[in-house]
Design a protein around this motif. Structure first.
Motif, PDB file in Angstrom:
ATOM      1  N   LEU A 170       9.198  14.436  -4.190  1.00 24.93           N
ATOM      2  CA  LEU A 170       8.379  13.396  -4.818  1.00 24.93           C
ATOM      3  C   LEU A 170       8.566  13.410  -6.331  1.00 24.93           C
ATOM      4  O   LEU A 170       8.783  14.466  -6.932  1.00 24.93           O
ATOM      5  CB  LEU A 170       6.916  13.595  -4.458  1.00 24.93           C
ATOM      6  N   LYS A 171       8.450  12.229  -6.933  1.00 23.18           N
ATOM      7  CA  LYS A 171       8.661  12.078  -8.372  1.00 23.18           C
ATOM      8  C   LYS A 171       7.326  11.726  -9.029  1.00 23.18           C
ATOM      9  O   LYS A 171       6.923  10.550  -9.052  1.00 23.18           O
ATOM     10  CB  LYS A 171       9.693  10.978  -8.630  1.00 23.18           C
ATOM     11  N   ILE A 172       6.635  12.720  -9.537  1.00 18.50           N
ATOM     12  CA  ILE A 172       5.318  12.483 -10.127  1.00 18.50           C
ATOM     13  C   ILE A 172       5.464  11.762 -11.459  1.00 18.50           C
ATOM     14  O   ILE A 172       6.175  12.216 -12.356  1.00 18.50           O
ATOM     15  CB  ILE A 172       4.549  13.801 -10.320  1.00 18.50           C
ATOM     16  N   GLY A 189       6.558   2.776  -8.548  1.00 24.16           N
ATOM     17  CA  GLY A 189       7.690   2.243  -7.808  1.00 24.16           C
ATOM     18  C   GLY A 189       7.550   0.740  -7.688  1.00 24.16           C
ATOM     19  O   GLY A 189       7.406   0.027  -8.688  1.00 24.16           O
ATOM     20  N   ASP A 190       7.561   0.229  -6.456  1.00 26.24           N
ATOM     21  CA  ASP A 190       7.395  -1.205  -6.220  1.00 26.24           C
ATOM     22  C   ASP A 190       5.938  -1.624  -6.074  1.00 26.24           C
ATOM     23  O   ASP A 190       5.647  -2.811  -5.884  1.00 26.24           O
ATOM     24  CB  ASP A 190       8.143  -1.614  -4.944  1.00 26.24           C
ATOM     25  N   SER A 209       0.826  -1.207   0.000  1.00 31.18           N
ATOM     26  CA  SER A 209       0.000   0.000   0.000  1.00 31.18           C
ATOM     27  C   SER A 209       0.865   1.264   0.000  1.00 31.18           C
ATOM     28  O   SER A 209       2.015   1.240   0.453  1.00 31.18           O
ATOM     29  CB  SER A 209      -0.924   0.002   1.219  1.00 31.18           C
ATOM     30  N   PRO A 210       0.312   2.378  -0.488  1.00 34.87           N
ATOM     31  CA  PRO A 210       1.085   3.611  -0.601  1.00 34.87           C
ATOM     32  C   PRO A 210       0.901   4.541   0.600  1.00 34.87           C
ATOM     33  O   PRO A 210       0.036   4.318   1.452  1.00 34.87           O
ATOM     34  CB  PRO A 210       0.472   4.252  -1.841  1.00 34.87           C
ATOM     35  N   VAL A 211       1.702   5.582   0.623  1.00 36.52           N
ATOM     36  CA  VAL A 211       1.418   6.737   1.471  1.00 36.52           C
ATOM     37  C   VAL A 211       0.379   7.577   0.740  1.00 36.52           C
ATOM     38  O   VAL A 211       0.492   7.811  -0.465  1.00 36.52           O
ATOM     39  CB  VAL A 211       2.681   7.583   1.722  1.00 36.52           C
ATOM     40  N   LEU A 219       9.688   6.982  -3.795  1.00 34.43           N
ATOM     41  CA  LEU A 219       9.079   8.322  -3.826  1.00 34.43           C
ATOM     42  C   LEU A 219       8.406   8.614  -5.164  1.00 34.43           C
ATOM     43  O   LEU A 219       8.090   9.765  -5.467  1.00 34.43           O
ATOM     44  CB  LEU A 219      10.094   9.418  -3.488  1.00 34.43           C
ATOM     45  N   GLU A 220       8.181   7.570  -5.976  1.00 36.96           N
ATOM     46  CA  GLU A 220       7.376   7.758  -7.186  1.00 36.96           C
ATOM     47  C   GLU A 220       5.925   8.004  -6.769  1.00 36.96           C
ATOM     48  O   GLU A 220       5.418   7.353  -5.845  1.00 36.96           O
ATOM     49  CB  GLU A 220       7.473   6.546  -8.100  1.00 36.96           C
TER      50      GLU A 220
END
Length: 341
Positions: free
Chosen positions: A113-115, A186-187, A54-56, A78-79
């Motif tokens: 963050l990397k949008i 990301g993952d 799950s993400p932030v 941080l994607e």
């Protein structure tokens, strides 16, 4: 009743310090528009991952349209993606500005963050999307994505707003998601789910135990969204809400809007809480009773305040209407009348 398109007060272009092209896409060789530096927007709440899949989730509430905007990211890489962003529009003055979007951009920059994607759940009828502006400012290979059935919505509204040339929809959305399509953040693995009813193009995004529902379900005391827009359907909405309620009880549903009465603003509840107390579709609700109630309710609802500006922008992924030969940008308001004046 005849229907004609008449130009309303021309919308002001985005202020010089926040200039935005209304027609041409920005290429890698084109200078990006200047952006006013504003303080970073502050998330109303941060939801840390429920598990490794799950993400932030960072939640930003836009008060003028009661819209939840989301920045969602993989804590390892941080994607990140942005879901259902807002472009500011003031109808009396015609001013289109970017303070809300600039706050998100400042937050993104400050936190590294990397949008990767800007996502839409559907063609909103109550706020203008900032997707195109965000894409221009972020640069790189950031894409704007929406469900594949946006073509149906574009076809419905193109003649309403005088979009007779199919070319006006070129270079707007970058990706048209198929049902149950997946992509990586990301993952993390993300799945697109078709959730029709409010609109035919409506999708949700499932990332681990977080589901971004748009307007396919609201918080339990708000219930459900209207279904009276072209292509909307109460039976479809009931089925979409049941699909959401079929996820495990601890999954969290992040909604597109909130309209609180006598409580704080909330962005989400769990599937279990929705099953127990959603005022329109809790466990035991019959489809026929929901459909009858929803149709009766929709029949007396007025049009959203920003209906026409929103649709003209949102079916083009956040691009303003094409400028006229004098560089003026206009929003059109369809008029229905039998008068010949």
């Amino acid at each position: 009743m005849s229907s004609t398109n008449t130009p309303s007060t021309p919308s002001a272009s985005v202020s010089e310090s926040r200039a935005m092209s209304s027609t041409a896409p920005v290429s890698a060789a084109s200078p990006l528009p200047l952006r006013a530096k504003v303080p970073p927007a502050q998330p109303m709440k941060r939801h840390d991952p429920q598990d490794a899949d799950s993400p932030v989730v960072l939640t930003f509430f836009e008060k003028a349209t009661c819209t939840w905007q989301y920045i969602i990211y993989d804590p390892k890489s941080l994607e990140a993606v942005i879901v259902d962003s807002v472009l500011d529009y003031d109808p009396p003055s015609g001013a289109v500005t970017t303070k809300t979007a600039d706050g998100l951009l400042s937050y993104i920059e400050e936190n590294g963050l990397k949008i990767k994607k800007i996502l839409e759940t559907h063609a909103h009828a109550d706020h203008l999307t900032a997707a195109q502006y965000l894409k221009q400012q972020l640069g790189g290979d950031v894409s704007v994505g929406i469900g594949q059935r946006i073509g149906q919505v574009q076809k419905t509204f193109a003649p309403v707003y005088g979009y007779d040339d199919p070319a006006v929809f070129e270079n707007t959305f970058d990706h048209y998601f198929k049902d149950d399509e997946t992509f990586k953040l990301g993952d993390l693995s993300c799945q697109v789910v078709h959730l029709p009813g409010h609109t035919p193009d409506h999708v949700g995004y499932v990332i681990g135990k977080a589901i971004f529902t748009g307007d396919s379900i609201f918080n339990p005391d708000v219930g459900s969204a209207r279904c009276d827009f072209p292509g909307g359907n109460a039976q479809d909405l009931f089925a979409s809400m049941q699909r959401l309620l079929s996820y495990p009880a601890d999954y969290r549903l992040f909604v597109g809007h909130d309209y609180p009465v006598d409580r704080d603003t909330l962005c989400s509840t769990t599937v279990g809480e929705q099953r127990e107390s959603n005022k329109h579709v809790k466990v035991g609700t019959e489809e026929d009773s929901f459909v009858e109630w929803r149709r009766t309710r929709d029949a007396v609802l007025g049009a959203p305040r920003l209906l026409h500006p929103s649709l003209q922008v949102n079916i083009r992924a956040g691009k303003l209407p094409p400028a006229d030969d004098k560089g003026r940008v206009w929003f059109k308001t369809p008029a229905k009348t039998e008068l010949k004046l």
